[in-house]
Design an enzyme around this catalytic site. Sequence first.
Site, PDB file in Angstrom:
ATOM      1  N   HIS A   1       0.816  -1.218   0.000  1.00 47.55           N
ATOM      2  CA  HIS A   1       0.000   0.000   0.000  1.00 47.55           C
ATOM      3  C   HIS A   1       0.842   1.257   0.000  1.00 47.55           C
ATOM      4  O   HIS A   1       0.434   2.296  -0.504  1.00 47.55           O
ATOM      5  CB  HIS A   1      -1.027  -0.036   1.125  1.00 47.55           C
TER       6      HIS A   1
ATOM      7  N   ARG B   1     -10.657   3.893  -1.351  1.00 49.61           N
ATOM      8  CA  ARG B   1     -10.181   2.989  -0.285  1.00 49.61           C
ATOM      9  C   ARG B   1     -10.507   3.630   1.062  1.00 49.61           C
ATOM     10  O   ARG B   1      -9.713   4.398   1.603  1.00 49.61           O
ATOM     11  CB  ARG B   1      -8.673   2.786  -0.399  1.00 49.61           C
TER      12      ARG B   1
ATOM     13  N   ARG C   1     -15.593   1.738  -1.662  1.00 49.25           N
ATOM     14  CA  ARG C   1     -15.359   0.371  -1.179  1.00 49.25           C
ATOM     15  C   ARG C   1     -15.520   0.342   0.331  1.00 49.25           C
ATOM     16  O   ARG C   1     -14.976   1.197   1.034  1.00 49.25           O
ATOM     17  CB  ARG C   1     -13.954  -0.088  -1.561  1.00 49.25           C
TER      18      ARG C   1
ATOM     19  N   GLU D   1     -10.975 -10.275  -6.249  1.00 45.36           N
ATOM     20  CA  GLU D   1      -9.550 -10.175  -5.940  1.00 45.36           C
ATOM     21  C   GLU D   1      -9.036 -11.443  -5.260  1.00 45.36           C
ATOM     22  O   GLU D   1      -7.931 -11.466  -4.730  1.00 45.36           O
ATOM     23  CB  GLU D   1      -9.251  -8.930  -5.096  1.00 45.36           C
TER      24      GLU D   1
ATOM     25  N   ASN E   1      -4.170  -6.517  -7.581  1.00 47.05           N
ATOM     26  CA  ASN E   1      -3.063  -6.568  -6.610  1.00 47.05           C
ATOM     27  C   ASN E   1      -3.196  -7.808  -5.742  1.00 47.05           C
ATOM     28  O   ASN E   1      -2.270  -8.593  -5.591  1.00 47.05           O
ATOM     29  CB  ASN E   1      -3.067  -5.322  -5.715  1.00 47.05           C
ATOM     30  N   ASP E   2      -4.381  -7.993  -5.161  1.00 49.97           N
ATOM     31  CA  ASP E   2      -4.583  -9.189  -4.352  1.00 49.97           C
ATOM     32  C   ASP E   2      -4.733 -10.421  -5.226  1.00 49.97           C
ATOM     33  O   ASP E   2      -4.193 -11.477  -4.915  1.00 49.97           O
ATOM     34  CB  ASP E   2      -5.814  -9.021  -3.446  1.00 49.97           C
TER      35      ASP E   2
ATOM     36  N   ARG F   1       2.392  -9.664  -1.865  1.00 52.88           N
ATOM     37  CA  ARG F   1       2.535  -8.402  -2.593  1.00 52.88           C
ATOM     38  C   ARG F   1       3.460  -7.416  -1.893  1.00 52.88           C
ATOM     39  O   ARG F   1       3.924  -6.457  -2.505  1.00 52.88           O
ATOM     40  CB  ARG F   1       1.159  -7.763  -2.825  1.00 52.88           C
TER      41      ARG F   1
ATOM     42  N   CYS G   1      -9.696  -2.242 -10.848  1.00 50.74           N
ATOM     43  CA  CYS G   1      -9.175  -1.152 -10.029  1.00 50.74           C
ATOM     44  C   CYS G   1      -7.836  -1.508  -9.389  1.00 50.74           C
ATOM     45  O   CYS G   1      -7.321  -0.760  -8.574  1.00 50.74           O
ATOM     46  CB  CYS G   1     -10.192  -0.745  -8.963  1.00 50.74           C
TER      47      CYS G   1
HETATM   48  C1  PEP Z   1      -6.515  -4.924  -5.250  1.00 50.06           C
HETATM   49  O1  PEP Z   1      -6.305  -5.828  -4.443  1.00 50.06           O
HETATM   50  O2  PEP Z   1      -6.191  -4.993  -6.455  1.00 50.06           O
HETATM   51  C2  PEP Z   1      -7.157  -3.678  -4.815  1.00 50.06           C
HETATM   52  C3  PEP Z   1      -7.528  -2.764  -5.682  1.00 50.06           C
HETATM   53  O3  PEP Z   1      -7.319  -3.496  -3.465  1.00 50.06           O
HETATM   54  P1  PEP Z   1      -6.106  -3.070  -2.466  1.00 50.06           P
HETATM   55  O4  PEP Z   1      -4.901  -2.747  -3.311  1.00 50.06           O
HETATM   56  O5  PEP Z   1      -6.569  -1.917  -1.671  1.00 50.06           O
HETATM   57  O6  PEP Z   1      -5.921  -4.314  -1.656  1.00 50.06           O
HETATM   58 MG    MG Z   2      -7.263  -5.731  -2.492  1.00 53.09          MG
END
Ligand code: PEP
Ligand code: MG
Length: 581
Positions: free
Chosen positions: A196, A307, A343, A442, A465-466, A476, A513
């Site tokens: 993050h 977020r 979200r 995700e 990302n997840d 990650r 996203c």
């Molecule tokens: C993701 O996981 O791709 C996402 C957009 O959520 P975050 O990065 O906040 O976990």
């Molecule tokens: Mg995520």
Amino acid sequence: MLFKGIAAAGGVATGKALIWADSRFVQPPALSPEDIQGELDRFEAAIRQTRQQLEALHQKLEKEVGRKEAEVFTAHLLFLEDPALVGRVRQEAANQRKKIEAVLPEVIRELAGKLAAVNDPYLQARAADVEDVGRRLLRALAVADGAVLTSGWDELASSVEPRVVVAGDLGPSETVEMPREKVLALATARGGPNSHMAILARAMGIPAVVGAGEEILEAVGSHDEIIVDGDAGLVIVRPGAEELREYRQKARAAGDAAHRRAASGLERLEAVTLDGRRVDLAVNIAGASEAKAAAASGGAAGVGLFRTEFLYLGKESPPGEEEQFKVYRRVVELMAPHRVIIRTLDVGGDKAISYLGISREENPFLGWRGIRFCLEQPALFKTQLRAILRAGSFGKVGLMFPMVTAVEEVRRGKALVREAITELRAQDVPFDEEVEIGAMVETPAAAVIADVLAAEVDFLSIGTNDLTQYVTAADRGNGKVAALADHFHPAVLRLIRGVVEAAHRAGIWVGMCGEMAGDVMATPLLLGLGLDELSMALPAVLPVKQAIRATNFRQAQELAGAVPGLGTAAEVRRLLAGRQH
Ligand code: PEP
Ligand code: MG
């Protein structure tokens, strides 16, 4: 001296280094025997002070959220009487003739380690509590000494010139508190490109390199000249005159290119391919200030991911309904007439919030996070749902659940939305009945059952990302496995293809996203796969729009037909890179 790390946020910057305060440990001096009583008295005062704070927090949480949630502070209070903590600290300070600050962190570390190792979830959960109590005691000691130290950013906040921040690692709450106007660039010893911290750096347009290795903390001194090349993933400490000149020129050229893009009027043009396929471009935000910047730049058509957990970080208790409503309303009004997808709280994972009772877990990314947590905290969850529904009466709002793995989670989430609607209606509070409800895809489970989820929601949004970390089994936030967590892995691409097809078969729209949406190398592929919306950090919007306007949709579809069939991420990257030239 050159350090090779991972490129986490593009751009280059040169400037004087600042070592983030918490990555250094200054050993306080030993005490003379006659000081020991004074030292123990200081400790008693800090315990008293901490007890008062915790009792006040307990009361507040009990009143605003509920008795069960407030219990976390009961556990904190018990530690203030625990001989294994306070008794040990007194004893060590007296025996070793050291200041409390010199012995407390070690006692806390040992105790937390022991608790985390016990085979009992309740005791394991107390490990994070004891760490929290330790931090509070240290803060109380510092404040009693007249320190106005409130965060690791104090030195930077009082620095006249902006600096390049060098740190071991930065968590989301630390990053969010960063005085961004003072930060030229970030370089961290640890961390991965989709942590993050990296995501926030990209959103803020701050060049960043992560995973540069522990040695960087030894090598850099405060005020050393330092270069961060966020495109190549390089950090140069004390560069030579020639290198410095070259990088200053690069930084100027990058600034000029961004300027030219802004001056080209691209922000007012549509995101449409050469043969007329339109895509919605949206921004990812963590608060109202980013919405303001997005609205001012005018390049995007809404917010695809808000977020909201950042509203909960860096505090001592959760934001109430009114506080949340004000922020959501402001964002919705700023972005009108475009849609804002809010979200719901995605806490847990790397965003632990101790006052919510989320304690240290063995595998936080596989643990109590996102919708799993919220469904077990209905009072806290409904406070947020009410605030979101109310904001809906000031513009167009979508509400999205994170970390879904099973359709029951979506059904139970929707049931709580219905309860919140019933309450608001009974209280005559204005809200929007038409708020769209969506689910994030995700997790591999959500991707595989996308058809089942699609039957329950108004839209799906793919969080790469997840999804990438779970599909590739590569954390990650861990730089050591960053190369494995590649969103171009064909397994990820095949899942994306399946999700888009399932959504379209069900007649709903599907967006993305995750950070992949802002990767220009992926743009033609994502268009070809059929995504309806791409949501990204603000600085990526114009480059992606430029890429869309240079793409032929029919050719992009052919590309998307072939690419997921390739065997490796490297082959995918080679093919896409070849198309860019
Ligand atoms: C993701 O996981 O791709 C996402 C957009 O959520 P975050 O990065 O906040 O976990
Ligand atoms: Mg995520």
